[in-house]
Design a protein around this motif. Structure first.
Motif, PDB file in Angstrom:
ATOM      1  N   GLN A 211       0.807  -1.227   0.000  1.00 29.78           N
ATOM      2  CA  GLN A 211       0.000   0.000   0.000  1.00 29.78           C
ATOM      3  C   GLN A 211       0.837   1.273   0.000  1.00 29.78           C
ATOM      4  O   GLN A 211       0.441   2.275  -0.592  1.00 29.78           O
ATOM      5  CB  GLN A 211      -0.898   0.026   1.243  1.00 29.78           C
ATOM      6  CG  GLN A 211      -2.095  -0.899   1.149  1.00 29.78           C
ATOM      7  CD  GLN A 211      -2.910  -0.843   2.431  1.00 29.78           C
ATOM      8  OE1 GLN A 211      -2.398  -1.076   3.519  1.00 29.78           O
ATOM      9  NE2 GLN A 211      -4.181  -0.525   2.305  1.00 29.78           N
ATOM     10  N   THR A 212       1.977   1.219   0.670  1.00 31.87           N
ATOM     11  CA  THR A 212       2.735   2.460   0.868  1.00 31.87           C
ATOM     12  C   THR A 212       3.940   2.615  -0.060  1.00 31.87           C
ATOM     13  O   THR A 212       4.439   3.716  -0.237  1.00 31.87           O
ATOM     14  CB  THR A 212       3.245   2.552   2.321  1.00 31.87           C
ATOM     15  OG1 THR A 212       4.024   1.370   2.593  1.00 31.87           O
ATOM     16  CG2 THR A 212       2.088   2.639   3.303  1.00 31.87           C
ATOM     17  N   VAL A 213       4.400   1.507  -0.631  1.00 31.02           N
ATOM     18  CA  VAL A 213       5.598   1.595  -1.476  1.00 31.02           C
ATOM     19  C   VAL A 213       5.312   1.179  -2.920  1.00 31.02           C
ATOM     20  O   VAL A 213       5.820   1.796  -3.854  1.00 31.02           O
ATOM     21  CB  VAL A 213       6.735   0.703  -0.908  1.00 31.02           C
ATOM     22  CG1 VAL A 213       8.004   0.850  -1.741  1.00 31.02           C
ATOM     23  CG2 VAL A 213       7.017   1.048   0.551  1.00 31.02           C
ATOM     24  N   ILE A 214       4.506   0.153  -3.115  1.00 31.03           N
ATOM     25  CA  ILE A 214       4.345  -0.391  -4.482  1.00 31.03           C
ATOM     26  C   ILE A 214       3.151   0.253  -5.200  1.00 31.03           C
ATOM     27  O   ILE A 214       3.322   1.066  -6.104  1.00 31.03           O
ATOM     28  CB  ILE A 214       4.190  -1.931  -4.462  1.00 31.03           C
ATOM     29  CG1 ILE A 214       5.337  -2.570  -3.667  1.00 31.03           C
ATOM     30  CG2 ILE A 214       4.195  -2.473  -5.893  1.00 31.03           C
ATOM     31  CD1 ILE A 214       5.194  -4.067  -3.440  1.00 31.03           C
ATOM     32  N   TRP A 215       1.952  -0.112  -4.786  1.00 31.99           N
ATOM     33  CA  TRP A 215       0.749   0.411  -5.466  1.00 31.99           C
ATOM     34  C   TRP A 215       0.125   1.474  -4.578  1.00 31.99           C
ATOM     35  O   TRP A 215      -0.823   1.216  -3.839  1.00 31.99           O
ATOM     36  CB  TRP A 215      -0.225  -0.730  -5.745  1.00 31.99           C
ATOM     37  CG  TRP A 215       0.402  -1.833  -6.559  1.00 31.99           C
ATOM     38  CD1 TRP A 215       0.712  -1.788  -7.884  1.00 31.99           C
ATOM     39  CD2 TRP A 215       0.791  -3.130  -6.096  1.00 31.99           C
ATOM     40  NE1 TRP A 215       1.279  -2.981  -8.280  1.00 31.99           N
ATOM     41  CE2 TRP A 215       1.335  -3.828  -7.203  1.00 31.99           C
ATOM     42  CE3 TRP A 215       0.740  -3.786  -4.866  1.00 31.99           C
ATOM     43  CZ2 TRP A 215       1.823  -5.131  -7.092  1.00 31.99           C
ATOM     44  CZ3 TRP A 215       1.226  -5.077  -4.765  1.00 31.99           C
ATOM     45  CH2 TRP A 215       1.754  -5.728  -5.870  1.00 31.99           C
ATOM     46  N   LYS A 216       0.691   2.678  -4.680  1.00 35.82           N
ATOM     47  CA  LYS A 216       0.308   3.747  -3.744  1.00 35.82           C
ATOM     48  C   LYS A 216      -0.971   4.458  -4.160  1.00 35.82           C
ATOM     49  O   LYS A 216      -1.486   5.290  -3.432  1.00 35.82           O
ATOM     50  CB  LYS A 216       1.450   4.757  -3.651  1.00 35.82           C
ATOM     51  CG  LYS A 216       2.695   4.200  -2.975  1.00 35.82           C
ATOM     52  CD  LYS A 216       3.794   5.220  -2.857  1.00 35.82           C
ATOM     53  CE  LYS A 216       4.577   5.342  -4.137  1.00 35.82           C
ATOM     54  NZ  LYS A 216       5.794   6.146  -4.027  1.00 35.82           N
ATOM     55  N   GLY A 217      -1.450   4.164  -5.350  1.00 35.77           N
ATOM     56  CA  GLY A 217      -2.626   4.878  -5.844  1.00 35.77           C
ATOM     57  C   GLY A 217      -2.217   6.273  -6.292  1.00 35.77           C
ATOM     58  O   GLY A 217      -1.091   6.488  -6.723  1.00 35.77           O
ATOM     59  N   GLY A 218      -3.112   7.212  -6.181  1.00 37.05           N
ATOM     60  CA  GLY A 218      -2.790   8.587  -6.580  1.00 37.05           C
ATOM     61  C   GLY A 218      -2.960   8.795  -8.068  1.00 37.05           C
ATOM     62  O   GLY A 218      -3.590   7.987  -8.770  1.00 37.05           O
ATOM     63  N   ASP A 219      -2.352   9.892  -8.546  1.00 35.68           N
ATOM     64  CA  ASP A 219      -2.538  10.254  -9.958  1.00 35.68           C
ATOM     65  C   ASP A 219      -1.782   9.296 -10.874  1.00 35.68           C
ATOM     66  O   ASP A 219      -0.695   8.825 -10.524  1.00 35.68           O
ATOM     67  CB  ASP A 219      -2.034  11.678 -10.201  1.00 35.68           C
ATOM     68  CG  ASP A 219      -2.932  12.695  -9.510  1.00 35.68           C
ATOM     69  OD1 ASP A 219      -4.123  12.383  -9.319  1.00 35.68           O
ATOM     70  OD2 ASP A 219      -2.427  13.773  -9.153  1.00 35.68           O
ATOM     71  N   PRO A 220      -2.352   9.055 -12.058  1.00 32.92           N
ATOM     72  CA  PRO A 220      -1.601   8.240 -13.026  1.00 32.92           C
ATOM     73  C   PRO A 220      -0.484   9.061 -13.655  1.00 32.92           C
ATOM     74  O   PRO A 220      -0.436  10.278 -13.477  1.00 32.92           O
ATOM     75  CB  PRO A 220      -2.667   7.905 -14.069  1.00 32.92           C
ATOM     76  CG  PRO A 220      -3.627   9.041 -14.009  1.00 32.92           C
ATOM     77  CD  PRO A 220      -3.648   9.491 -12.583  1.00 32.92           C
ATOM     78  N   MET A 221       0.389   8.386 -14.355  1.00 32.76           N
ATOM     79  CA  MET A 221       1.446   9.115 -15.082  1.00 32.76           C
ATOM     80  C   MET A 221       0.829   9.859 -16.262  1.00 32.76           C
ATOM     81  O   MET A 221      -0.252   9.476 -16.734  1.00 32.76           O
ATOM     82  CB  MET A 221       2.496   8.126 -15.564  1.00 32.76           C
ATOM     83  CG  MET A 221       3.329   7.598 -14.434  1.00 32.76           C
ATOM     84  SD  MET A 221       4.636   6.546 -15.050  1.00 32.76           S
ATOM     85  CE  MET A 221       5.355   6.011 -13.522  1.00 32.76           C
ATOM     86  N   PRO A 222       1.502  10.895 -16.744  1.00 32.88           N
ATOM     87  CA  PRO A 222       0.933  11.681 -17.848  1.00 32.88           C
ATOM     88  C   PRO A 222       0.558  10.802 -19.046  1.00 32.88           C
ATOM     89  O   PRO A 222       1.317   9.912 -19.435  1.00 32.88           O
ATOM     90  CB  PRO A 222       2.076  12.634 -18.222  1.00 32.88           C
ATOM     91  CG  PRO A 222       2.887  12.739 -16.980  1.00 32.88           C
ATOM     92  CD  PRO A 222       2.786  11.432 -16.291  1.00 32.88           C
TER      93      PRO A 222
END
Lengths: 461, 57
Positions: A211-222
């Motif tokens: 959750q905190t290092v690998i798949w953190k969520g948030g915005d996708p890359m441009p």
């Protein structure tokens, strides 16, 4: 993914007759086949692309579990029951319903998609050459080649793959069977080594690190679409849509003793489309963790950092062994246009076209969209087969209409296909429906259209 | 001969996977783990054709 065509090639093909009792296969054959065929070169792209789409740990893990389960159910409840009742190839079944000319059109569509997919697999393998020869490789989102070394490497790999596909398909098919257990083990090693390098020391901490290092969520890359649970679930379900709901695997399951053998697809889904995608995703997370500025999705360097030369060999093998049957099947699809043409030349030519497309990393960088598009294009024919088999007679209509009337082109099926593609395209272009979701309503559109158009067409005829 | 080759193949898979686990447990460096994995890979492709091809046939 599937991403690759099934290479089930028994001695007798029964291309224009039902598979007889003596040729039926047991569950074990299907488990082995699915497990082997869904660890492809493209898995190394899909895992990282999920991460680039800003997916969170829960959305990825649970989305993959549910989506893969739905894919298994699709094989078990849609494809296998029809396959084990009619025991015909997809093409012969389609010919009975749609007529020879419409099947030819379907073949062309299939061949074009296979060609682009083979191109993506060549691209994946060429990234391994970049580690050895150290030429600049395309960055994340690059759609054009960025160095002469890249162009030469891709064309060299593509030419080699094409020649082997045209000339020595059987050899690579045997090599592929042999490589699969080893590739699965190397994929597991990718994940284990990647997790340790990301700081995981105890399995109990996995979820926290995830959750905190690998798949953190948030915005996708441009340039990427933000992936939620629904995106992951639908992608996992529909990435092999052409094969299950699209019914391409009628050809495979016509040998199954029982229709519930469709559950064997779980071996492919949960090794290739769960473990392998997660492992590849972890490798990309590691790269971003070590150098956030390095966003390039290049399977070669990713694999090399984790497993050294064994990792590089795995990238080459995964790309090569899956590009090969893909090119072979694309060649067969195109050859059906001119049956008297040489399969060797057609396959070689198809491979060269795939190599040229591989130079431009467009398909590879947009692989998630491409796979969804493939499902959307071929899915309607699966809906036509499903409705024709289960529903048409209930509406007082005739099944296998082309066969019954010797028609070369069943306009009810053809129009249902074309109109569905037009409606789906319009939904994506003008109604804001993302391509990952459009195939589900698309299936119902085809089903309704096929029944209505069959009523009109059969009445008129 | 075939049986020995099959055992060597299983051993090769172990040699490919176990170093990754040992690296995870901090019992082996990354370079060493990668070297063992390469060894396992080579052994797999040497041993496996002796039995898997036969099985397929």
């Amino acid at each position: 993914m599937t991403d690759q065509p099934h290479s089930h090639d028994p001695v007798e093909e029964f291309e224009r007759e039902p598979v007889p009792q003596r040729a039926l296969l047991g569950l074990k054959s299907y488990v082995g086949q699915f497990a082997g065929e869904h660890v492809a070169g493209t898995e190394l792209m899909i895992g990282p692309l999920f991460l680039a789409a800003g997916v969170s740990a829960f959305d990825l893990i649970v989305g993959l579990i549910v989506g893969n389960l739905l894919a298994v159910l699709s094989w078990t409840l849609f494809t296998a029951p029809i396959a084990t009742r009619v025991r015909l190839t997809l093409y012969f079944q389609l010919e009975k319903i749609c007529g020879r000319k419409l099947v030819t059109l379907y073949n062309v569509a299939n061949g074009v998609m296979f060609t682009f997919l083979a191109g993506a697999m060549i691209t994946v393998s060429a990234t391994a050459l970049g580690v050895w020869f150290k030429f600049p490789m395309p960055g994340f989102g690059d759609l054009m080649p960025n160095s002469l070394g890249w162009v030469v490497a891709v064309l060299a790999a593509g030419a080699l793959f094409s020649f082997v596909a045209a000339y020595g398909y059987k050899f690579v098919s045997e090599f592929a069977n042999m490589a699969v257990p080893w590739m699965v083990v190397v994929f597991i090693a990718f994940g284990i080594i990647g997790l340790r390098q990301l700081g995981l020391t105890s399995l109990g901490d996995f979820w926290h690190v995830a959750q905190t290092v690998i798949w953190k969520g948030g915005d996708p890359m441009p340039g990427q679409v933000k992936f939620t649970f629904w995106h992951v679930m639908f992608f996992a379900w529909f990435c092999n849509m052409a094969w299950h709901i699209g019914m391409a695997d009628l050809s495979l399951f016509r040998y199954a003793k029982k229709s519930w053998y469709g559950v064997a697809s779980a071996a492919g889904m949960f090794i290739g489309h769960f473990m392998a995608w997660i492992a590849a995703s972890i490798l990309y997370a590691l790269q971003l963790h070590q150098d956030p500025a390095n966003t390039a999705v290049l399977p070669g360097p990713l694999a090399y950092r984790a497993c050294g030369i064994a990792g590089l060999l795995c990238v080459i093998a995964a790309g090569w062994t899956t590009a090969n049957p893909t090119l072979y099947r694309a060649g067969l699809a195109f050859q059906s246009l001119v049956p008297s043409s040489s399969r060797f030349r057609v396959t070689l030519l198809t491979g060269l076209v795939a190599s040229v497309t591989a130079v431009f990393p467009l398909v590879t960088m947009k692989l998630l969209d491409f796979v969804a598009l493939w499902g959307m294009i071929l899915m309607p024919m699966g809906a036509v087969i499903f409705v024709d088999f289960w529903l048409l007679e209930r509406f007082g209509l005739r099944r296998n209409y082309a066969e019954a009337t010797s028609a070369a082109f069943n306009w009810a099926a053809g129009l249902a296909w074309f109109l569905t593609m037009a409606i789906c395209t319009a939904l994506v272009q003008f109604a804001g429906v993302q391509i990952y979701f459009v195939s589900l309503p698309g299936w119902f559109v085809t089903a309704v259209l096929y029944v209505v158009l069959s009523k009109l067409w059969q009445k008129q005829s | 001969m075939k049986r020995i080759a099959e055992i060597l193949s299983w051993l090769a898979l172990g040699i490919t996977l176990v170093p990754a686990c040992l690296f995870f447990a901090d019992k082996l460096g990354l370079a060493q783990a990668q070297a063992w994995m390469l060894g396992g890979t080579v052994l797999w492709f040497i041993a496996t054709p002796f039995w898997m091809e036969h099985k397929t046939t």
